[in-house]
Write a protein that holds these residues in place. Structure first.
Motif, PDB file in Angstrom:
ATOM      1  N   MET A 216      50.471  39.989  39.403  1.00 15.50           N
ATOM      2  CA  MET A 216      49.023  40.166  39.360  1.00 15.50           C
ATOM      3  C   MET A 216      48.651  41.551  39.887  1.00 15.50           C
ATOM      4  SD  MET A 216      46.239  38.511  38.697  1.00 15.50           S
ATOM      5  CE  MET A 216      46.569  36.774  38.872  1.00 15.50           C
TER       6      MET A 216
ATOM      7  N   GLU B  53      42.501  41.241  40.055  1.00 10.16           N
ATOM      8  CA  GLU B  53      41.756  40.121  39.490  1.00 10.16           C
ATOM      9  C   GLU B  53      40.347  40.141  40.022  1.00 10.16           C
ATOM     10  OE1 GLU B  53      44.067  36.877  41.765  1.00 10.16           O
ATOM     11  OE2 GLU B  53      41.984  36.209  41.701  1.00 10.16           O
TER      12      GLU B  53
ATOM     13  N   THR C  52      44.897  42.371  30.210  1.00  6.05           N
ATOM     14  CA  THR C  52      43.904  41.561  30.898  1.00  6.05           C
ATOM     15  C   THR C  52      43.671  40.282  30.110  1.00  6.05           C
ATOM     16  OG1 THR C  52      42.175  42.715  29.713  1.00  6.05           O
ATOM     17  CG2 THR C  52      42.662  43.480  31.920  1.00  6.05           C
TER      18      THR C  52
ATOM     19  N   ARG D 262      37.834  34.836  40.214  1.00  7.87           N
ATOM     20  CA  ARG D 262      38.735  33.719  39.939  1.00  7.87           C
ATOM     21  C   ARG D 262      37.990  32.382  39.892  1.00  7.87           C
ATOM     22  NH1 ARG D 262      44.471  31.969  41.091  1.00  7.87           N
ATOM     23  NH2 ARG D 262      45.087  34.136  41.177  1.00  7.87           N
TER      24      ARG D 262
ATOM     25  N   LEU E 179      44.933  32.913  33.603  1.00 11.89           N
ATOM     26  CA  LEU E 179      46.252  33.398  34.008  1.00 11.89           C
ATOM     27  C   LEU E 179      47.226  33.329  32.829  1.00 11.89           C
ATOM     28  CD1 LEU E 179      46.539  31.715  37.498  1.00 11.89           C
ATOM     29  CD2 LEU E 179      46.330  34.136  37.019  1.00 11.89           C
TER      30      LEU E 179
ATOM     31  N   PHE F 164      41.710  38.649  34.799  1.00 10.80           N
ATOM     32  CA  PHE F 164      42.976  38.868  35.487  1.00 10.80           C
ATOM     33  C   PHE F 164      43.701  40.027  34.811  1.00 10.80           C
ATOM     34  CE2 PHE F 164      42.016  34.341  35.803  1.00 10.80           C
ATOM     35  CZ  PHE F 164      42.012  34.184  37.181  1.00 10.80           C
ATOM     36  N   ASN F 165      44.189  40.925  35.625  1.00 10.70           N
ATOM     37  CA  ASN F 165      44.953  42.052  35.090  1.00 10.70           C
ATOM     38  C   ASN F 165      46.404  41.854  35.523  1.00 10.70           C
ATOM     39  OD1 ASN F 165      45.670  44.391  33.952  1.00 10.70           O
ATOM     40  ND2 ASN F 165      44.786  45.722  35.516  1.00 10.70           N
ATOM     41  N   VAL F 166      47.234  41.511  34.542  1.00 10.56           N
ATOM     42  CA  VAL F 166      48.607  41.103  34.841  1.00 10.56           C
ATOM     43  C   VAL F 166      49.575  42.105  34.236  1.00 10.56           C
ATOM     44  CG1 VAL F 166      50.336  39.376  34.236  1.00 10.56           C
ATOM     45  CG2 VAL F 166      48.156  38.652  35.135  1.00 10.56           C
TER      46      VAL F 166
ATOM     47  N   VAL G  74      52.438  36.078  39.612  1.00 10.04           N
ATOM     48  CA  VAL G  74      51.374  35.222  39.075  1.00 10.04           C
ATOM     49  C   VAL G  74      51.740  33.766  39.274  1.00 10.04           C
ATOM     50  CG1 VAL G  74      50.189  34.548  36.976  1.00 10.04           C
ATOM     51  CG2 VAL G  74      50.661  36.943  37.404  1.00 10.04           C
TER      52      VAL G  74
END
Lengths: 213, 400
Positions: B319, B322, B347, B325, B351, B332-334, A119
């Motif tokens: 990441m 996503e 999610t 954006r 960010l 965003f799926n982190v 990220v």
């Protein structure tokens, strides 16, 4: 009513693929017609997908009389009560019992799938731990002497360390801190309703993150 | 483990009770029927208002033990709670008398409530600690309070169908909760972690009280020990004489003490196993969402610290997917990864949010670890056939 169809164009045959070409560029010279999914019927039809392979038992592999369990959960966030395999203590039987399952669920470990991208860009350099005790005494001396001259960024640049480290090693004097707080208060006093509300909302959202709501 | 000796503790409860300061000899044979009851209609002569004869019980601060046998409410409560026949109605009646209604400790529920509170706290703490061995101290305190705090216990009393008498007294039905009511003063109530009632006010100490201090020095909920005696609210009405007569309690406080006293009574009369069964039926069966009791101020820092302590690779946010954006509503799926192992995933609409929430999810995964088979110490107590497997003890919570 004037027909938009130019006289030279062929009668339009509606193919299935043309439904998805909604962003076709109109040519500047001739006015050409584009079909979009502007009607409910076409959208419904386009969304009419076959059910996923896990939704129903496949007759190819299973005899019709065989009782089966259909497990097809909706996509959702993982439960906090499910401990990640790395966090299981060595004494836990799941560590060995579910080893196969864990390996199957983690395609990154076997290299079957590359790791997702970062990220944030990684930290540019490793921590150096290069400052000696004399350096820290010097940092404190400079900061105490004239905090307006020796600000945190300037000290961090001079000694090649992070700003956080300067803040830990040599916190601001009370006078300087109050000056900074008063400065910020002067800025805040100039805010209008919109900005004040936006900042308040941001704080409220942040609280929701903290409570995981 | 050794059995505890119940009978050594319970002398005051099991011995026949007498009231030394006001020994009233009440003979039920000559007790005149109260004019307020329905059958008194037979003696009613129109035009003459017969003065209501004072009940001989009125001089008592709370119903005498004999009255418990005559109360339908009490019998119904006994049956509704499915209590063992070894628990006499007299004891259940005594559980309903708060110390603010009857100051005499042989007739109020204070001793039973103290015992019951310890029984409750023991079973609750072993339940929480064995089910979630990695919980942080603050969450342990909050969950203890959520299980057996005043709010939970007074709710329990309400669900048991216990009603309060307007004013305590000897002539009141023995099946009613008796306490000297005062108005609850919410303005002063000390609410910390969203769960605590004002049981003891935080004194003006100069030092800061940390979580360790809460765990070590104070009561089961992290509050300072010692119940504050609430003084009745002064009023100018006719109630003032009653209100000024002594200390009072809130409805919630009285309900709490009643439930504690019932647990104490079950423990004393029916034994350890019965008390545990009663606990499982009424307290442990309540669902508590422990995962919603967490608040993380700096989860990413905590997670980095945790991984460094446990020898895992430092956590990085990656990441997973996503969408949108550049739109007004991106998602965003982190995931947080330690090496190639995923620790948590979440999610977020930015960010920063997604990273924050993913770290929170990873920390919850750590703290909410629960063993496959939860065994508590009281499962094997006094039983030589079962073997005790120790609970997981590890580094515990992330401390800075």
């Amino acid at each position: 009513m004037v027909s938009l169809r130019p006289a030279t164009s062929k009668p339009l045959t509606l193919s299935y693929l043309s439904l998805f070409r909604s962003q076709r560029k109109p040519s500047s010279s001739t006015l050409s017609q584009t079909r979009t999914q502007a009607t409910t019927r076409r959208t419904t039809k386009a969304h009419r997908n076959a059910p996923g392979p896990t939704a129903t038992p496949s007759s190819k592999y299973l005899a019709p009389a065989t009782p089966t369990i259909i497990f097809h959960p909706p996509p959702s966030a993982p439960s906090p009560y499910q401990t990640p395999p790395l966090f299981l203590p060595p004494s836990d039987p799941r560590k060995t019992l579910l080893a196969q399952s864990h390996a199957f669920n983690n395609p990154y470990a076997s290299g079957a799938r590359p790791l997702p991208p970062l990220v944030r860009a990684p930290a540019p350099e490793e921590k150096k731990y290069h400052l000696s005790e004399e350096d820290i005494i010097e940092i404190r001396r400079l900061r105490a002497k004239d905090p307006w001259e020796w600000t945190v960024p300037r000290l961090a640049e001079k000694f090649g360390c992070s700003k956080i480290f300067i803040n830990i090693a040599a916190p601001a004097t009370t006078k300087r801190r109050e000056w900074g707080l008063a400065l910020h208060q002067r800025y805040r006093d100039r805010w209008g309703n919109k900005r004040r509300d936006a900042v308040l909302d941001r704080h409220k959202r942040r609280e929701l993150w903290e409570k995981d709501l | 483990m050794r059995r505890t000796h119940l009978l050594r503790w319970s002398g005051t409860v099991l011995t026949p009770r007498t009231r030394p300061n006001s020994c009233l000899s009440i003979t039920f044979a000559i007790q005149s029927r109260n004019a307020a009851t329905a059958t008194a209609y037979a003696n009613y002569t129109p035009g003459i208002d017969k003065p209501v004869e004072p009940s001989p019980y009125e001089s008592l601060p709370s119903p005498p033990p004999e009255a418990s046998r005559k109360s339908a409410r009490l019998a119904a409560l006994h049956a509704r709670l499915y209590l063992s026949s070894r628990i006499p109605l007299e004891t259940l009646g005594r559980c309903l008398v708060d110390s603010t209604a009857d100051r005499h400790d042989s007739f109020n529920n204070s001793s039973l409530a103290i015992l019951g509170n310890d029984v409750l706290a023991y079973h609750t703490s072993e339940l929480i600690l064995c089910r979630y061995p990695r919980l942080p101290s603050a969450v342990i305190l909050a969950s203890t309070s959520a299980y057996i705090g005043p709010y939970a216990l007074s709710d329990l009393a309400k669900s048991w169908g216990v009603e309060a008498a307007a004013v305590p007294g000897g002539e009141v039905d023995a099946g009613l909760l008796q306490f000297r009511a005062i108005k609850s003063d919410n303005s002063e109530s000390e609410v910390r972690a969203g769960v605590l009632e004002k049981e003891g006010k935080i004194s003006s100490k100069s030092w800061k009280r940390g979580v360790s201090s809460l765990m070590k020095q104070d009561d089961f909920f992290g509050e300072i020990t010692g119940r504050e005696i609430l003084t009745p609210v002064q009023s100018t009405s006719i109630e003032s004489e009653y209100m000024a007569a002594g200390p009072g309690s809130t409805y919630q406080g009285a309900c709490t003490n009643f439930v504690r006293a019932v647990f104490g009574a079950v423990y004393v009369h029916a034994g350890r196993q019965a008390a545990k069964n009663f606990f499982n039926a009424h307290i442990a069966s309540r669902k508590l969402e422990v995962s919603k009791m967490f608040v993380f101020r700096a989860p990413e820092r905590d997670l980095a610290r945790l991984c460094a302590r446990e020898g895992f690779e430092p956590p990085v946010a990656r990441m997973i997917s996503e969408t949108g954006r550049l739109s007004v509503a991106p998602v965003f799926n982190v995931g947080v990864f330690s090496g190639k192992e995923k620790l948590g995933e979440a999610t977020g609409a930015s960010l920063q949010e997604a990273r924050f929430r993913a770290a929170v999810s990873a920390l919850k995964g750590w703290y909410l670890y629960s063993p496959l088979q939860v065994q508590v110490p009281s499962d094997v107590e006094g039983d030589g056939s079962k073997e005790w497997t120790p609970v997981l003890v590890d580094g515990g919570e992330v401390v800075w």
